[in-house]
Design a protein around this motif. Structure first.
Motif, PDB file in Angstrom:
ATOM      1  N   LEU A  15       0.833  -1.330   0.160  1.00  0.00           N
ATOM      2  CA  LEU A  15      -0.416   0.342   0.353  1.00  0.00           C
ATOM      3  C   LEU A  15       0.802   1.710   0.446  1.00  0.00           C
ATOM      4  N   VAL A  16       0.979   2.098  -0.937  1.00  0.00           N
ATOM      5  CA  VAL A  16       1.916   3.606  -1.087  1.00  0.00           C
ATOM      6  C   VAL A  16       0.785   3.988  -1.065  1.00  0.00           C
ATOM      7  N   ILE A  17       0.656   5.449   0.015  1.00  0.00           N
ATOM      8  CA  ILE A  17       0.467   6.783   0.611  1.00  0.00           C
ATOM      9  C   ILE A  17       1.140   7.440   0.928  1.00  0.00           C
ATOM     10  N   PHE A  18       0.525   8.365  -0.506  1.00  0.00           N
ATOM     11  CA  PHE A  18       1.112   9.996  -0.580  1.00  0.00           C
ATOM     12  C   PHE A  18       0.533  10.760   0.682  1.00  0.00           C
ATOM     13  N   LEU A  19       1.492  11.358   0.732  1.00  0.00           N
ATOM     14  CA  LEU A  19       1.271  13.026   2.231  1.00  0.00           C
ATOM     15  C   LEU A  19       1.828  14.016   2.010  1.00  0.00           C
ATOM     16  N   LYS A  20       1.183  14.981   2.243  1.00  0.00           N
ATOM     17  CA  LYS A  20       1.102  16.318   2.054  1.00  0.00           C
ATOM     18  C   LYS A  20       2.697  17.108   2.593  1.00  0.00           C
ATOM     19  N   GLY A  21       3.449  17.457   1.968  1.00  0.00           N
ATOM     20  CA  GLY A  21       4.692  17.657   2.440  1.00  0.00           C
ATOM     21  C   GLY A  21       5.666  17.222   2.338  1.00  0.00           C
ATOM     22  N   ALA A  22       5.652  15.713   1.917  1.00  0.00           N
ATOM     23  CA  ALA A  22       6.900  14.559   1.968  1.00  0.00           C
ATOM     24  C   ALA A  22       7.289  14.527   0.446  1.00  0.00           C
ATOM     25  N   ALA A  23       8.456  13.837   0.931  1.00  0.00           N
ATOM     26  CA  ALA A  23       8.988  13.856  -0.479  1.00  0.00           C
ATOM     27  C   ALA A  23       9.337  12.727  -1.161  1.00  0.00           C
ATOM     28  N   THR A  24       8.493  11.457  -0.326  1.00  0.00           N
ATOM     29  CA  THR A  24       8.474  10.541  -0.934  1.00  0.00           C
ATOM     30  C   THR A  24       7.738   9.920  -0.441  1.00  0.00           C
ATOM     31  N   ILE A  51      -7.581  10.186  12.094  1.00  0.00           N
ATOM     32  CA  ILE A  51      -6.366   9.783  12.400  1.00  0.00           C
ATOM     33  C   ILE A  51      -6.274   8.538  11.802  1.00  0.00           C
ATOM     34  N   TYR A  52      -5.458   8.178  11.040  1.00  0.00           N
ATOM     35  CA  TYR A  52      -5.495   6.379  10.144  1.00  0.00           C
ATOM     36  C   TYR A  52      -4.254   6.278  11.205  1.00  0.00           C
ATOM     37  N   GLU A  53      -4.656   4.981  11.745  1.00  0.00           N
ATOM     38  CA  GLU A  53      -3.619   4.098  12.114  1.00  0.00           C
ATOM     39  C   GLU A  53      -3.184   2.670  11.348  1.00  0.00           C
ATOM     40  N   LYS A  54      -2.470   2.519  11.181  1.00  0.00           N
ATOM     41  CA  LYS A  54      -2.049   0.956  10.940  1.00  0.00           C
ATOM     42  C   LYS A  54      -1.153   0.262  10.851  1.00  0.00           C
ATOM     43  N   GLU A  55      -1.139  -0.732  11.039  1.00  0.00           N
ATOM     44  CA  GLU A  55       0.457  -1.797  11.630  1.00  0.00           C
ATOM     45  C   GLU A  55       1.099  -2.223  10.089  1.00  0.00           C
ATOM     46  N   GLY A  56       2.380  -2.441  10.205  1.00  0.00           N
ATOM     47  CA  GLY A  56       2.336  -2.962   8.586  1.00  0.00           C
ATOM     48  C   GLY A  56       4.238  -4.011   9.329  1.00  0.00           C
ATOM     49  N   GLN A  57       4.012  -4.498   8.162  1.00  0.00           N
ATOM     50  CA  GLN A  57       4.359  -5.899   8.722  1.00  0.00           C
ATOM     51  C   GLN A  57       6.710  -6.020   7.611  1.00  0.00           C
ATOM     52  N   GLY A  58       6.460  -4.765   8.126  1.00  0.00           N
ATOM     53  CA  GLY A  58       7.788  -4.469   6.954  1.00  0.00           C
ATOM     54  C   GLY A  58       8.499  -3.710   7.969  1.00  0.00           C
ATOM     55  N   PRO A  59       9.334  -2.718   7.285  1.00  0.00           N
ATOM     56  CA  PRO A  59      10.222  -1.983   8.112  1.00  0.00           C
ATOM     57  C   PRO A  59       9.594  -0.683   8.632  1.00  0.00           C
ATOM     58  N   ILE A  60       8.224  -0.368   7.992  1.00  0.00           N
ATOM     59  CA  ILE A  60       7.256   0.403   8.786  1.00  0.00           C
ATOM     60  C   ILE A  60       6.574  -0.391  10.051  1.00  0.00           C
ATOM     61  N   LYS A  61       6.639  -0.443  11.371  1.00  0.00           N
ATOM     62  CA  LYS A  61       5.804  -1.912  12.078  1.00  0.00           C
ATOM     63  C   LYS A  61       3.951  -0.416  12.266  1.00  0.00           C
ATOM     64  N   LYS A  62       4.107   0.890  11.948  1.00  0.00           N
ATOM     65  CA  LYS A  62       3.188   1.386  12.753  1.00  0.00           C
ATOM     66  C   LYS A  62       2.570   2.572  11.801  1.00  0.00           C
ATOM     67  N   LEU A  63       1.835   3.217  11.172  1.00  0.00           N
ATOM     68  CA  LEU A  63       2.254   4.907  10.790  1.00  0.00           C
ATOM     69  C   LEU A  63       0.893   5.346  11.285  1.00  0.00           C
ATOM     70  N   SER A  64       0.592   6.556  11.534  1.00  0.00           N
ATOM     71  CA  SER A  64      -0.567   6.822  12.372  1.00  0.00           C
ATOM     72  C   SER A  64      -0.446   8.496  11.877  1.00  0.00           C
ATOM     73  N   VAL A  65      -1.518   8.635  10.601  1.00  0.00           N
ATOM     74  CA  VAL A  65      -1.247  10.285   9.887  1.00  0.00           C
ATOM     75  C   VAL A  65      -2.472  10.649  10.207  1.00  0.00           C
ATOM     76  N   PRO A  66      -2.349  11.700   9.768  1.00  0.00           N
ATOM     77  CA  PRO A  66      -3.920  12.706   9.531  1.00  0.00           C
ATOM     78  C   PRO A  66      -4.753  12.744   8.381  1.00  0.00           C
ATOM     79  N   VAL A  67      -5.810  11.826   8.535  1.00  0.00           N
ATOM     80  CA  VAL A  67      -6.621  11.464   7.066  1.00  0.00           C
ATOM     81  C   VAL A  67      -6.611  12.790   6.395  1.00  0.00           C
ATOM     82  N   ASN A  68      -6.483  14.305   6.771  1.00  0.00           N
ATOM     83  CA  ASN A  68      -6.446  15.343   5.759  1.00  0.00           C
ATOM     84  C   ASN A  68      -5.368  15.485   5.550  1.00  0.00           C
ATOM     85  N   GLN A  69      -4.103  15.140   5.793  1.00  0.00           N
ATOM     86  CA  GLN A  69      -3.121  14.944   5.237  1.00  0.00           C
ATOM     87  C   GLN A  69      -2.379  13.607   4.467  1.00  0.00           C
TER      88      GLN A  69
END
Length: 81
Positions: A15-24, A51-69
């Motif tokens: 799952l690829v998530i594009f965030l505001k203000g992030a270069a990648t 807030i979107y929170e999801k636990e990952g199985q790879g290098p990123i173990k947990k992601l928490s980000v506001p949906v509007n971002q």
């Protein structure tokens, strides 16, 4: 005469998530990426302060980000080694 079919390369969907203000974008390896993709698509349609929170199985173990971002989401097949 029979031909042998080579083993297709094994892939993993991420799952690829594009965030505001992030270069990648953030590549998140989850158990069911299609369901999470559909969930995010629904969240992006209705602007709510969540807030979107999801636990990952790879290098990123947990992601928490506001949906509007979140600008956009995508699915990508990544070859496994």
């Amino acid at each position: 005469m029979s031909q042998q079919i080579p083993n297709p390369p094994r892939t993993r969907t991420t799952l690829v998530i594009f965030l505001k203000g992030a270069a990648t974008p953030v590549a998140l390896f989850v158990e069911n990426p299609v369901a999470d993709y559909n969930e995010l698509q629904q969240l992006l349609k209705v602007p709510t302060p969540k807030i979107y929170e999801k636990e990952g199985q790879g290098p990123i173990k947990k992601l928490s980000v506001p949906v509007n971002q979140i600008l956009a989401v995508a699915l990508q097949d990544v070859p496994m080694q």
